[in-house]
Scaffold this motif. Structure first.
Motif, PDB file in Angstrom:
ATOM      1  N   UNK A  32       0.758  -0.980  -0.094  1.00 42.45           N
ATOM      2  CA  UNK A  32       0.032   0.283   0.195  1.00 42.45           C
ATOM      3  C   UNK A  32       0.741   1.556  -0.005  1.00 42.45           C
ATOM      4  N   UNK A  33       1.973   1.203   0.542  1.00 47.28           N
ATOM      5  CA  UNK A  33       3.394   2.111   0.920  1.00 47.28           C
ATOM      6  C   UNK A  33       3.471   2.298  -0.334  1.00 47.28           C
ATOM      7  N   UNK A  34       4.136   1.671  -1.676  1.00 50.92           N
ATOM      8  CA  UNK A  34       4.734   2.156  -2.955  1.00 50.92           C
ATOM      9  C   UNK A  34       3.131   2.333  -4.014  1.00 50.92           C
ATOM     10  N   UNK A  35       2.264   2.008  -3.507  1.00 46.65           N
ATOM     11  CA  UNK A  35       1.045   2.233  -4.717  1.00 46.65           C
ATOM     12  C   UNK A  35       0.661   3.724  -4.625  1.00 46.65           C
ATOM     13  N   UNK A  59      -6.799  -9.370  -5.045  1.00 46.23           N
ATOM     14  CA  UNK A  59      -8.316  -9.778  -3.328  1.00 46.23           C
ATOM     15  C   UNK A  59      -7.802  -7.843  -3.259  1.00 46.23           C
ATOM     16  N   UNK A  60      -6.705  -8.088  -2.436  1.00 47.70           N
ATOM     17  CA  UNK A  60      -5.882  -6.654  -1.481  1.00 47.70           C
ATOM     18  C   UNK A  60      -6.340  -5.681  -2.132  1.00 47.70           C
ATOM     19  N   UNK A  61      -5.932  -5.471  -3.716  1.00 48.58           N
ATOM     20  CA  UNK A  61      -6.126  -4.466  -4.687  1.00 48.58           C
ATOM     21  C   UNK A  61      -6.972  -3.773  -4.722  1.00 48.58           C
ATOM     22  N   UNK A  62      -8.175  -5.229  -5.090  1.00 47.51           N
ATOM     23  CA  UNK A  62      -9.538  -4.937  -5.422  1.00 47.51           C
ATOM     24  C   UNK A  62     -10.269  -4.311  -3.649  1.00 47.51           C
ATOM     25  N   UNK A  63      -9.831  -4.957  -3.451  1.00 47.97           N
ATOM     26  CA  UNK A  63     -10.589  -4.481  -1.794  1.00 47.97           C
ATOM     27  C   UNK A  63     -10.165  -3.358  -1.695  1.00 47.97           C
ATOM     28  N   UNK A  70      -6.023  -0.453 -12.898  1.00 46.88           N
ATOM     29  CA  UNK A  70      -5.111  -1.037 -12.870  1.00 46.88           C
ATOM     30  C   UNK A  70      -5.868  -2.376 -13.543  1.00 46.88           C
ATOM     31  N   UNK A  71      -4.138  -3.420 -13.699  1.00 50.91           N
ATOM     32  CA  UNK A  71      -4.617  -4.748 -14.128  1.00 50.91           C
ATOM     33  C   UNK A  71      -3.457  -5.482 -13.770  1.00 50.91           C
ATOM     34  N   UNK A  72      -3.481  -6.881 -13.580  1.00 49.68           N
ATOM     35  CA  UNK A  72      -2.409  -7.926 -13.421  1.00 49.68           C
ATOM     36  C   UNK A  72      -2.138  -9.066 -14.347  1.00 49.68           C
ATOM     37  N   UNK A  73      -0.399  -8.962 -14.809  1.00 53.54           N
ATOM     38  CA  UNK A  73       0.238  -9.453 -15.264  1.00 53.54           C
ATOM     39  C   UNK A  73       0.801 -11.360 -14.176  1.00 53.54           C
TER      40      UNK A  73
END
Length: 231
Positions: A32-35, A59-63, A70-73
C-alpha cells in the motif's frame, strides 16, 4: 510492479502464508505504501506482475484500491525478474513503463527521472541511489556521461551508489524482444554491454523488507518519514 517473488528470506515473518509485499508495517501492507507513493508522484495506471500467492494480491488491491486503474500480469510459472517484466510489458499501453519492486521503497522524483531518460534518449534508465555502506549490495560503476558501466559484486565497502530497482524501460527494448521464458533482468539486460543503460544518481530514503532484519528496520523508517506516505 514486480510482486511475484517467493519471498523465502522473509518466511520468518510471513510463514509463507501470504506474499511479502502484504507484510504489514504500522497496520498497513507494505504494498500500500508503494502504491500510494507512486500515485502521489503521478502514476495513473498500475500493472502488477504476480505469481506466488497471486490471488491474495489481486484480492487486496481490489478491496483497498477500488478506484485505481490497474491490471494484473499473471505468471503461470515463475519467470524470473526478466520474464516477469517482459510479460507485464505486453499490458503497457504507451511506449515506456516505470518498473519498480513491491518489496522496496525509494524516495525519488519521477519528473526528474523521466527528464533524465529523455535527455539521454535511453531505452533503459535506472535510478541508482547513494548509501553509506554498499557492503551488502552490488555497487554501481557510473561514468561521467551517466552511463552504467557495471555493477561490482557484493563485498565493497563505504559510500557508493546501488541499484534501487527502479527502471524506465522502453516497451520495444531490443534485448527484451530477443529473450523469452524465464530469465534474469539483472544478468541478461542490465549486465549486457551491447545496449547502453543510463543511471540517474539519487539521494533519498531507500529501504527494503527482504529479510526479517530489514523488515524490522523498515517499521522505524516508515514511522520516522510519515510525510512520504500520503493517505
Amino acid at each position: 510492479m514486480l510482486a511475484g517473488g517467493l519471498g523465502t528470506r522473509l518466511h520468518g515473518v510471513t510463514g509463507d502464508a501470504y506474499p511479502k509485499s502484504l507484510a504489514e508495517i504500522a497496520g498497513r501492507p507494505f504494498l500500500h505504501y508503494i502504491i500510494r507513493y507512486l500515485s502521489h508522484q503521478g502514476i495513473k495506471r498500475f500493472i502488477f506482475a504476480v505469481s506466488h500467492h497471486s490471488q491474495m494480491i489481486i484480492d487486496d488491491v481490489a478491496a483497498n484500491f477500488p478506484h485505481l486503474d490497474y491490471t494484473f500480469s499473471l505468471e503461470e510459472q515463475p519467470l524470473g525478474t526478466g520474464g516477469a517484466i517482459k510479460l507485464a510489458m505486453t499490458h503497457v499501453k504507451g511506449n515506456k513503463a516505470l518498473v519498480v519492486n513491491s518489496d522496496s521503497f525509494m524516495e525519488f522524483s519521477l519528473v526528474d527521472f523521466m527528464n533524465f531518460a529523455q535527455s539521454k534518449q535511453a531505452s533503459l534508465s535506472i535510478v541508482c541511489t547513494e548509501v553509506e555502506d554498499v557492503t551488502r549490495f552490488g555497487a554501481a560503476d557510473i561514468d561521467d556521461n551517466a552511463k552504467l558501466k557495471k555493477f561490482f559484486e557484493k563485498g565493497r565497502k563505504g559510500v557508493g551508489f546501488i541499484n534501487s530497482g527502479i527502471y524506465l524501460l522502453s516497451k520495444n527494448h531490443i534485448l527484451l524482444s530477443q529473450l523469452s521464458g524465464k530469465f534474469s533482468f539483472e544478468t541478461e539486460i542490465l549486465a549486457n554491454e551491447k545496449v547502453p543503460v543510463f543511471a540517474m544518481k539519487n539521494k533519498g530514503l531507500f529501504f527494503d523488507i527482504g529479510t526479517p532484519n530489514d523488515f524490522e528496520g523498515a517499521k522505524k523508517l516508515v514511522e520516522d518519514h510519515g510525510h512520504l506516505f500520503v493517505n
